[in-house]
Design a protein around this motif. Structure first.
Motif, PDB file in Angstrom:
ATOM      1  N   GLY A   1      10.421 -26.478  27.760  1.00 46.09           N
ATOM      2  CA  GLY A   1      10.553 -27.918  27.919  1.00 46.09           C
ATOM      3  C   GLY A   1      10.814 -28.401  29.340  1.00 46.09           C
ATOM      4  N   ARG A   2      10.913 -27.492  30.277  1.00 48.51           N
ATOM      5  CA  ARG A   2      11.162 -27.839  31.681  1.00 48.51           C
ATOM      6  C   ARG A   2       9.875 -27.708  32.473  1.00 48.51           C
ATOM      7  N   SER A   3       9.516 -28.778  33.171  1.00 46.81           N
ATOM      8  CA  SER A   3       8.350 -28.716  34.055  1.00 46.81           C
ATOM      9  C   SER A   3       8.799 -28.311  35.442  1.00 46.81           C
ATOM     10  N   GLU A   4       8.099 -27.367  36.021  1.00 40.23           N
ATOM     11  CA  GLU A   4       8.401 -26.954  37.389  1.00 40.23           C
ATOM     12  C   GLU A   4       7.151 -26.370  38.019  1.00 40.23           C
ATOM     13  N   THR A   5       7.209 -26.253  39.329  1.00 36.71           N
ATOM     14  CA  THR A   5       6.116 -25.661  40.082  1.00 36.71           C
ATOM     15  C   THR A   5       6.536 -24.270  40.519  1.00 36.71           C
ATOM     16  N   TRP A   6       5.628 -23.323  40.360  1.00 35.36           N
ATOM     17  CA  TRP A   6       5.876 -21.943  40.761  1.00 35.36           C
ATOM     18  C   TRP A   6       4.987 -21.605  41.947  1.00 35.36           C
ATOM     19  N   ASN A   7       5.532 -20.861  42.890  1.00 36.21           N
ATOM     20  CA  ASN A   7       4.725 -20.291  43.966  1.00 36.21           C
ATOM     21  C   ASN A   7       4.123 -19.008  43.425  1.00 36.21           C
ATOM     22  N   VAL A   8       2.826 -18.880  43.536  1.00 35.98           N
ATOM     23  CA  VAL A   8       2.126 -17.686  43.062  1.00 35.98           C
ATOM     24  C   VAL A   8       1.634 -16.918  44.276  1.00 35.98           C
ATOM     25  N   GLN A   9       2.002 -15.650  44.345  1.00 34.41           N
ATOM     26  CA  GLN A   9       1.520 -14.754  45.394  1.00 34.41           C
ATOM     27  C   GLN A   9       0.685 -13.668  44.715  1.00 34.41           C
ATOM     28  N   ILE A  10      -0.573 -13.593  45.093  1.00 33.95           N
ATOM     29  CA  ILE A  10      -1.459 -12.578  44.525  1.00 33.95           C
ATOM     30  C   ILE A  10      -1.771 -11.565  45.619  1.00 33.95           C
ATOM     31  N   PHE A  11      -1.421 -10.316  45.350  1.00 33.64           N
ATOM     32  CA  PHE A  11      -1.673  -9.219  46.269  1.00 33.64           C
ATOM     33  C   PHE A  11      -2.937  -8.500  45.804  1.00 33.64           C
ATOM     34  N   ASP A  12      -4.050  -8.772  46.466  1.00 30.90           N
ATOM     35  CA  ASP A  12      -5.337  -8.137  46.187  1.00 30.90           C
ATOM     36  C   ASP A  12      -5.339  -6.831  46.976  1.00 30.90           C
ATOM     37  N   CYS A  13      -5.039  -5.732  46.291  1.00 31.99           N
ATOM     38  CA  CYS A  13      -4.796  -4.440  46.941  1.00 31.99           C
ATOM     39  C   CYS A  13      -6.078  -3.625  47.112  1.00 31.99           C
ATOM     40  N   SER A  14      -6.179  -2.941  48.216  1.00 34.68           N
ATOM     41  CA  SER A  14      -7.294  -2.043  48.450  1.00 34.68           C
ATOM     42  C   SER A  14      -7.308  -0.948  47.387  1.00 34.68           C
ATOM     43  N   GLY A  15      -8.484  -0.557  46.978  1.00 43.41           N
ATOM     44  CA  GLY A  15      -8.617   0.533  46.022  1.00 43.41           C
ATOM     45  C   GLY A  15      -8.651   1.897  46.681  1.00 43.41           C
ATOM     46  N   ASP A  16      -8.552   1.923  47.999  1.00 43.15           N
ATOM     47  CA  ASP A  16      -8.606   3.181  48.738  1.00 43.15           C
ATOM     48  C   ASP A  16      -7.223   3.845  48.697  1.00 43.15           C
ATOM     49  N   THR A  17      -7.159   5.042  48.142  1.00 41.97           N
ATOM     50  CA  THR A  17      -5.874   5.735  48.006  1.00 41.97           C
ATOM     51  C   THR A  17      -5.272   6.157  49.342  1.00 41.97           C
ATOM     52  N   LYS A  18      -6.016   6.035  50.436  1.00 39.29           N
ATOM     53  CA  LYS A  18      -5.419   6.339  51.735  1.00 39.29           C
ATOM     54  C   LYS A  18      -4.332   5.318  52.089  1.00 39.29           C
ATOM     55  N   PHE A  19      -4.293   4.186  51.368  1.00 36.14           N
ATOM     56  CA  PHE A  19      -3.259   3.180  51.583  1.00 36.14           C
ATOM     57  C   PHE A  19      -2.113   3.301  50.576  1.00 36.14           C
ATOM     58  N   GLU A  20      -2.065   4.409  49.872  1.00 33.75           N
ATOM     59  CA  GLU A  20      -1.033   4.610  48.851  1.00 33.75           C
ATOM     60  C   GLU A  20       0.380   4.439  49.418  1.00 33.75           C
ATOM     61  N   HIS A  21       0.574   4.744  50.687  1.00 31.62           N
ATOM     62  CA  HIS A  21       1.894   4.590  51.301  1.00 31.62           C
ATOM     63  C   HIS A  21       2.359   3.131  51.342  1.00 31.62           C
ATOM     64  N   THR A  22       1.435   2.175  51.168  1.00 34.74           N
ATOM     65  CA  THR A  22       1.801   0.753  51.169  1.00 34.74           C
ATOM     66  C   THR A  22       2.143   0.240  49.764  1.00 34.74           C
ATOM     67  N   TRP A  23       1.853   1.012  48.734  1.00 30.27           N
ATOM     68  CA  TRP A  23       2.031   0.548  47.368  1.00 30.27           C
ATOM     69  C   TRP A  23       3.479   0.206  47.009  1.00 30.27           C
ATOM     70  N   PRO A  24       4.482   0.961  47.473  1.00 30.42           N
ATOM     71  CA  PRO A  24       5.859   0.561  47.138  1.00 30.42           C
ATOM     72  C   PRO A  24       6.198  -0.852  47.635  1.00 30.42           C
ATOM     73  N   ALA A  25       5.736  -1.216  48.799  1.00 33.48           N
ATOM     74  CA  ALA A  25       5.990  -2.570  49.313  1.00 33.48           C
ATOM     75  C   ALA A  25       5.239  -3.608  48.472  1.00 33.48           C
ATOM     76  N   MET A  26       4.016  -3.291  48.086  1.00 32.77           N
ATOM     77  CA  MET A  26       3.232  -4.235  47.291  1.00 32.77           C
ATOM     78  C   MET A  26       3.789  -4.392  45.885  1.00 32.77           C
ATOM     79  N   SER A  27       4.412  -3.351  45.350  1.00 28.79           N
ATOM     80  CA  SER A  27       4.941  -3.435  43.985  1.00 28.79           C
ATOM     81  C   SER A  27       6.409  -3.870  43.944  1.00 28.79           C
ATOM     82  N   TYR A  28       7.024  -4.076  45.104  1.00 31.71           N
ATOM     83  CA  TYR A  28       8.416  -4.520  45.163  1.00 31.71           C
ATOM     84  C   TYR A  28       8.534  -5.930  44.588  1.00 31.71           C
TER      85      TYR A  28
END
Length: 190
Positions: A55-82
């Motif tokens: 019953g409460r109307s509010e606005t949400w900020n939406v942040q979408i992290f479009d992540c690379s599918g290259d596993t060489k960036f796996e070291h960045t995944w913990p930050a993206m999933s935080y």
């Protein structure tokens, strides 16, 4: 008081159609590009989404992290999933390697951040494939990890844009509702 924020990760194997799907779903683009440009290592899309929760109307900020599918960036995944609130998996259901690789993404973007399947969406992406082909039962089987996650097909056809946008809005509403419940629960037990 600042608007609450939800963080969504769009993940999946390399060249599975993650950026194309999110471009359509968020109205960033309404047609495919002819050339493949890999995301390196993440593209962040931010916008505001109105929502009515309990019953409460509010606005949400939406942040979408479009992540690379290259596993060489796996070291960045913990930050993206935080502090992640939701995960969208995108894969080609005709590619056995991609179907198997989804388990790695599930581990890093559902299990580690402790999300529920209610906050996930699975997108079977077949770029520009005929509707009859997309309805066939030749999808490769996925692990049981994905059995409770809602699934949609995405072909990049102009006539499906409205359906994709609405499905994504409905998904965001579910994530916002789950996030609100979690925040209310946390506030009660402080």
């Amino acid at each position: 008081m600042p608007a609450p924020t939800i963080k969504i990760a769009v993940v999946g194997p390399l060249a599975s159609g993650k950026s194309s799907f999110i471009n359509f779903a968020t109205e960033t683009r309404e047609s495919f590009t002819e050339t493949y440009i890999p995301t390196v290592p993440v593209r962040i899309i931010e916008y505001e989404a109105p929502s009515t929760t309990r019953g409460r109307s509010e606005t949400w900020n939406v942040q979408i992290f479009d992540c690379s599918g290259d596993t060489k960036f796996e070291h960045t995944w913990p930050a993206m999933s935080y502090k992640l609130n939701g995960t969208v998996f995108v894969y080609n259901p005709d590619d056995k390697k991609q179907a198997e690789e989804l388990n790695l993404w599930y581990n890093n973007f559902v299990e580690k951040p402790n999300l529920t399947e209610k906050c996930c969406l699975l997108v079977a992406s077949r770029k520009n494939q005929d509707e009859e082909d997309s309805k066939s039962d030749r999808n490769l089987p996925l692990s049981t990890l994905f059995s409770d996650i809602p699934r949609i097909a995405f072909n990049g056809k102009m006539d499906e844009i409205e359906n994709i946008k609405q499905t994504f809005v409905d998904y965001l509403k579910k994530v916002i509702a789950e996030t609100s419940r979690g925040q209310e629960h946390d506030e009660r037990f402080k």
